[in-house]
Design an enzyme around this catalytic site. Structure first.
Site, PDB file in Angstrom:
ATOM      1  N   GLU A 102      42.836  56.050  65.830  1.00 34.36           N
ATOM      2  CA  GLU A 102      43.235  54.874  65.064  1.00 34.36           C
ATOM      3  C   GLU A 102      44.697  54.494  65.297  1.00 34.36           C
ATOM      4  O   GLU A 102      45.210  53.590  64.647  1.00 34.36           O
ATOM      5  CB  GLU A 102      42.980  55.113  63.568  1.00 34.36           C
ATOM      6  CG  GLU A 102      43.556  56.407  63.053  1.00 34.36           C
ATOM      7  CD  GLU A 102      43.035  56.802  61.678  1.00 34.36           C
ATOM      8  OE1 GLU A 102      42.501  55.935  60.969  1.00 34.36           O
ATOM      9  OE2 GLU A 102      43.165  57.984  61.319  1.00 34.36           O
TER      10      GLU A 102
ATOM     11  N   ARG B 288      33.503  60.205  53.589  1.00 33.17           N
ATOM     12  CA  ARG B 288      34.846  60.133  53.006  1.00 33.17           C
ATOM     13  C   ARG B 288      34.922  61.039  51.780  1.00 33.17           C
ATOM     14  O   ARG B 288      34.011  61.028  50.944  1.00 33.17           O
ATOM     15  CB  ARG B 288      35.169  58.710  52.573  1.00 33.17           C
ATOM     16  CG  ARG B 288      35.082  57.654  53.660  1.00 33.17           C
ATOM     17  CD  ARG B 288      35.467  56.291  53.095  1.00 33.17           C
ATOM     18  NE  ARG B 288      35.303  55.214  54.056  1.00 33.17           N
ATOM     19  CZ  ARG B 288      34.205  54.487  54.165  1.00 33.17           C
ATOM     20  NH1 ARG B 288      33.171  54.721  53.360  1.00 33.17           N
ATOM     21  NH2 ARG B 288      34.125  53.524  55.064  1.00 33.17           N
TER      22      ARG B 288
ATOM     23  N   GLY C 115      38.630  54.481  64.406  1.00 32.63           N
ATOM     24  CA  GLY C 115      38.861  53.770  63.146  1.00 32.63           C
ATOM     25  C   GLY C 115      39.384  52.384  63.483  1.00 32.63           C
ATOM     26  O   GLY C 115      40.593  52.185  63.646  1.00 32.63           O
ATOM     27  N   SER C 116      38.471  51.438  63.613  1.00 29.30           N
ATOM     28  CA  SER C 116      38.860  50.128  64.168  1.00 29.30           C
ATOM     29  C   SER C 116      39.801  49.357  63.251  1.00 29.30           C
ATOM     30  O   SER C 116      40.594  48.533  63.726  1.00 29.30           O
ATOM     31  CB  SER C 116      37.609  49.299  64.469  1.00 29.30           C
ATOM     32  OG  SER C 116      36.794  49.162  63.330  1.00 29.30           O
ATOM     33  N   ASN C 117      39.759  49.599  61.950  1.00 29.60           N
ATOM     34  CA  ASN C 117      40.653  48.878  61.036  1.00 29.60           C
ATOM     35  C   ASN C 117      42.116  49.225  61.318  1.00 29.60           C
ATOM     36  O   ASN C 117      42.961  48.351  61.533  1.00 29.60           O
ATOM     37  CB  ASN C 117      40.336  49.225  59.575  1.00 29.60           C
ATOM     38  CG  ASN C 117      38.956  48.778  59.166  1.00 29.60           C
ATOM     39  OD1 ASN C 117      38.176  48.324  59.991  1.00 29.60           O
ATOM     40  ND2 ASN C 117      38.654  48.908  57.886  1.00 29.60           N
ATOM     41  N   ASP C 118      42.418  50.534  61.297  1.00 33.55           N
ATOM     42  CA  ASP C 118      43.799  50.959  61.527  1.00 33.55           C
ATOM     43  C   ASP C 118      44.222  50.719  62.971  1.00 33.55           C
ATOM     44  O   ASP C 118      45.381  50.370  63.239  1.00 33.55           O
ATOM     45  CB  ASP C 118      43.959  52.437  61.172  1.00 33.55           C
ATOM     46  CG  ASP C 118      44.183  52.648  59.686  1.00 33.55           C
ATOM     47  OD1 ASP C 118      44.116  51.651  58.943  1.00 33.55           O
ATOM     48  OD2 ASP C 118      44.408  53.798  59.250  1.00 33.55           O
TER      49      ASP C 118
ATOM     50  N   ARG D   9      35.536  63.611  56.935  1.00 33.11           N
ATOM     51  CA  ARG D   9      36.960  63.370  57.187  1.00 33.11           C
ATOM     52  C   ARG D   9      37.768  63.987  56.055  1.00 33.11           C
ATOM     53  O   ARG D   9      37.506  63.729  54.873  1.00 33.11           O
ATOM     54  CB  ARG D   9      37.229  61.866  57.264  1.00 33.11           C
ATOM     55  CG  ARG D   9      38.676  61.531  57.638  1.00 33.11           C
ATOM     56  CD  ARG D   9      38.885  60.024  57.719  1.00 33.11           C
ATOM     57  NE  ARG D   9      38.785  59.398  56.400  1.00 33.11           N
ATOM     58  CZ  ARG D   9      38.748  58.078  56.205  1.00 33.11           C
ATOM     59  NH1 ARG D   9      38.785  57.260  57.238  1.00 33.11           N
ATOM     60  NH2 ARG D   9      38.673  57.590  54.983  1.00 33.11           N
TER      61      ARG D   9
ATOM     62  N   CYS E 167      33.690  54.409  63.275  1.00 34.70           N
ATOM     63  CA  CYS E 167      33.368  54.416  61.847  1.00 34.70           C
ATOM     64  C   CYS E 167      34.126  53.332  61.091  1.00 34.70           C
ATOM     65  O   CYS E 167      34.167  53.332  59.870  1.00 34.70           O
ATOM     66  CB  CYS E 167      33.652  55.782  61.229  1.00 34.70           C
ATOM     67  SG  CYS E 167      35.341  56.356  61.440  1.00 34.70           S
TER      68      CYS E 167
ATOM     69  N   HIS F 240      12.819  61.969  27.496  1.00 34.06           N
ATOM     70  CA  HIS F 240      11.523  61.287  27.434  1.00 34.06           C
ATOM     71  C   HIS F 240      11.608  59.875  28.008  1.00 34.06           C
ATOM     72  O   HIS F 240      10.762  59.452  28.806  1.00 34.06           O
ATOM     73  CB  HIS F 240      11.026  61.227  25.980  1.00 34.06           C
ATOM     74  CG  HIS F 240       9.738  60.497  25.830  1.00 34.06           C
ATOM     75  ND1 HIS F 240       9.672  59.151  25.511  1.00 34.06           N
ATOM     76  CD2 HIS F 240       8.462  60.902  25.986  1.00 34.06           C
ATOM     77  CE1 HIS F 240       8.411  58.773  25.471  1.00 34.06           C
ATOM     78  NE2 HIS F 240       7.651  59.818  25.753  1.00 34.06           N
TER      79      HIS F 240
END
Length: 792
Positions: free
Chosen positions: A678, A508, A699-702, A576, A749, A418
């Protein structure tokens, strides 16, 4: 004036008769007369009409007395409201039925009993106001329903009580708020064959997601026994989400199943009362309806929605004597039906403090004020406008103060209790099922109730600062690049789907592992061989309802992926496969036994190298089964897959072979398999990787870490790790160019486009096909890129 109709049967009524029979009874008649021939089962019955209501008032000289009573009403004054309500109901209950009206009711009851081949049929007696169930007025729970009414005398009493419920305090307040004239609204009463759900199960369903308004799902709640227990909120219902588009294709599209806490139920007590009884332990661990029944209910829900041309709020019940399902009510869904979906709001809550209370979030808003703990409805007179109502659970009698609250927090309840239903309608942030709100929070304490961060509602001590940004989605510019989303949490997917997007560039699964699975996949795979009794007990508690622990993993992973896939269907969603590092896998329950210790897990045993390794391949096989289930059983063919951290082309071939062995063959049913780009080797050998994969996602970070030789977990060198470094940009330029030459997909990504507009501009200028952004940066990135484009 036409001839007065005091009694009409369901098969004589359509939705055009709402002025005569009210919204609920008009809907019952419409479904019985129009949808029963199409297979939707509705119990038969007859209706005491608005004409009968006015006749009853006239015969007893009540109308003029009511007018005098209502002249004294100050509905915001609780004592005035209670006095007027009591006097009005006494007038109704003190009246007598005219002989001809009484005979018409009882003759119809005999005829209904005969139709079901019995004497003194058990019936449900339901109120239906003539102004209710309009698109902006649901009157949900405002009037009374009487169940399991048997015999002529009991029926007449129940009809009179229903009529008197037109003047309950909550109903008076509702009409005042909606601007209805009390003397122009009539109360019709439906009398229908009772469905013996006390011997089986019952529930409610919505033809959209109640929190976000996402319209491609049917949300079904189910409990044992009579449905009133859902509204009370004292248990948690089983919940199912069914995906409409693939349901229509014949798929078993139950994309989410959540087992509720159903330790008690309502059955019939003495007279037409309800009695609470415990549910057997074995039954608590089972779903209260079967999957076939869920699919049948969902199909009916879609039929009803399509018939009415608007989202619906539907009650259903299963008869324990016959085993058959029935629809016992349908009304327009009143919150999201009014929403055009043109605007999108973002909330930025500015705190690093932990919440003092959490629970299930209802409504995408924030409320602030002083806590007022009220444990009994008799004390609602103590409530002040703007307070935060904190209680165990509400019911319709709490309505006079709920609309005055800045927010509501309850100990008990679920999304369909409710408090949740009414809070949505009132537009008030609400947290249900907090378990301890009434114990942790203190009277007079200033708090912030935050329902803006997905399904988890949070209560913070004090007044927390926050920003709100409101965007007109129709005003956003178009860009020469696809804008996709990074999505990690399935619970946020439905809301994120309303953002401008071309699909999901990175879904992810790690959050699904951590939040829904919680156990290392190999501990589930080898569960029967585990020696640690304490560990086995913990896993049993998490996987309750799943004797086969492998099936638990497959089901929970499939549900999480399916929620994201359904949210963005038919746009592509690139999932992924798991990319936990060894230390992260080890943190899952049971992980210690299956994970080595690595000095630098970031460049250790992760991604593709795991999937074909004999020590981990059984876990990867379960991941493949989950994706296969999403694509084949649920029908979400928009799900594509992606391989992370694939060091060599040979590794890529091995993984594709393992996928094929487990029912995921690249190219079959348009299954695309991407690879993360990556690692420098992915760039240097891009042409060879693209010979076996359908595209690349950067994967620009790795890639930054490995191009510049960094440990991105080291604070000492973090200042060097910038994706805008020329070496990194050159790597990315090569990949984009190679993908374009090979006519293969190329996206990004990584975090960089979300953080740096100039980097987003760079990859757009280079001709990348898509950039995948975090949901909270989509709109601001689009605006900045458009501005940069215009300034060129």
């Amino acid at each position: 004036m036409g001839e007065k109709k005091y009694i009409v049967w369901f098969d004589q009524v359509t939705k055009k008769d709402i002025p005569l029979v009210g919204g609920k009874n008009g809907s019952l008649g419409e479904m019985y007369s129009q949808l029963t021939p199409q297979g939707v089962k509705v119990p038969n019955g007859f209706i005491f009409t608005a004409d009968a209501y006015w006749y009853y008032l006239e015969f007893n000289g009540i109308k003029e007395k009511l007018e005098r009573v209502f002249k004294k009403l100050d509905y915001k004054n609780l004592s005035s409201l209670r006095s007027v309500s009591r006097q009005a109901r006494e007038l109704i209950l003190g009246g007598k039925f005219p002989d001809d009206l009484k005979k018409a009711i009882l003759d119809s009851y005999v005829a209904l009993s005969n139709a079901y081949k019995t004497k003194d049929l058990d019936v449900a007696v339901r109120s239906s106001a003539t102004a209710e169930d309009l698109i902006d007025a649901s009157f949900a729970g405002q009037h009374e329903t009487y169940l399991n009414v048997t015999g002529p005398a009991a029926l007449l009493i129940a009809v009179k009580k229903c009529v008197s419920s037109l003047f309950l305090e909550r109903a008076i307040v509702y009409r005042e708020e909606k601007g209805f004239d009390h003397m122009k609204v009539a109360l019709s009463v439906g009398v229908m064959k009772m469905v013996r759900s006390d011997l089986a199960s019952s529930g409610i369903m919505f033809t959209l997601d109640t929190e976000t308004g996402f319209k491609n799902v049917v949300l079904i709640s189910s409990i044992y026994g009579i449905g009133e227990m859902i509204v009370k909120g004292r248990i948690t219902s089983d919940q199912f989400y069914v995906f409409k588009p693939t349901l229509k294709e014949g798929k078993r599209a139950i994309i989410i199943k959540n087992l509720g806490r159903k330790d008690k139920k309502y059955v019939y007590g003495a007279g037409n009362g309800l009695r609470e009884v415990p549910v057997l332990k074995k039954e608590q661990l089972e779903y209260s309806v079967s999957e076939d029944e869920v699919l049948q209910l969902a199909k009916w829900a879609v039929q009803i929605e399509e018939h009415y041309g608007a989202p619906q709020d539907i009650e259903w019940a299963k008869d324990g004597k016959t085993g058959k399902l029935f629809i016992v009510q349908a009304r327009p869904e009143t919150i999201h039906s009014m929403d055009t979906g043109q605007f999108y709001e973002e909330y930025d809550v500015k705190t690093v403090e932990d919440p003092v209370v959490t629970g299930i979030a209802v409504g995408n808003k924030i409320g602030q004020g002083k806590v007022k703990i009220i444990l009994d409805v008799s004390r609602i007179g103590d409530f002040k406008n703007g307070d935060i109502l904190v209680t165990k659970m509400t019911d319709p009698d709490w309505m006079p103060i709920m609309r005055q609250a800045s927010a509501i927090v309850t100990d008990e309840g679920s999304k369909t209790c409710h408090a949740a239903i009414i809070s949505r309608e009132l537009g008030i942030p609400c947290i249900v099922g907090s378990k301890n709100g009434t114990k942790v929070l203190k009277n007079g304490q200033e708090v912030t109730v935050d329902c803006t961060q997905g399904s988890k509602g949070r209560v913070f001590a004090g007044k927390i600062k926050y920003d709100v940004k409101r965007y007109d989605l129709n005003q956003l510019p178009k860009l020469p690049v696809k804008i996709m989303l990074n999505v990690g949490t399935p619970d946020s997917a439905f809301k994120s789907s309303f953002l401008p997007n071309d699909g999901v560039g990175l879904a992810r699964v790690e959050f699904i592992f951590a939040d829904k699975v919680k156990v290392h996949p190999l501990a589930l795979y080898h569960f029967n061989d585990l020696k640690d009794a304490v560990l086995k007990k913990k896993i049993e508690e998490i996987t309750v309802g799943y004797p086969d622990k492998k099936e638990f993993f497959v089901s929970k992973l499939a549900e999480g992926v399916a929620q994201i896939g359904a949210a963005f269907w038919p746009k592509p969603v690139i999932v992924r496969f798991s990319d936990f590092k060894t230390n992260e896998y080890k943190a899952l329950l049971g992980g210690e036994a299956y994970e080595p210790t690595e000095s630098n897990p970031m460049i250790g045993w992760r991604g593709a190298s795991r999937y074909y390794d004999p020590d981990f391949s059984p876990a990867f096989a379960m991941e493949c089964r989950a994706i296969k289930k999403v694509r084949e059983e649920f029908g979400l063919k928009n799900i594509y897959t992606m391989i992370p951290f694939c060091r060599t082309v040979e590794e890529g071939r091995k993984v594709l072979a393992v996928m094929k062995e487990n029912g995921l063959a690249q190219g079959v049913d348009d299954l695309k398999v991407m690879v993360m780009c990556e690692i420098p080797s992915n760039v240097i050998l891009a042409e060879q990787f693209l010979e076996i994969f359908d595209g690349m996602s950067i994967g620009s970070n790795d890639l930054t870490q490995l191009t510049l030789g960094l440990d991105r977990d080291s604070a000492l060198v973090t200042k060097i790790g910038d994706e805008r470094n020329e070496a990194v940009k050159e790597m990315i330029r090569i990949v984009i160019q190679t993908c374009r030459e090979k006519k293969k997909y190329c996206g990004i990504c990584g975090q960089a486009p979300s953080d740096y507009p100039d980097f987003a501009q760079f990859i757009m200028d280079e001709g990348i096909e898509s950039m995948s952004l975090n949901p909270d940066s989509v709109i601001k990135t689009i605006m900045k890129l458009a501005k940069m484009e215009n300034n060129q």
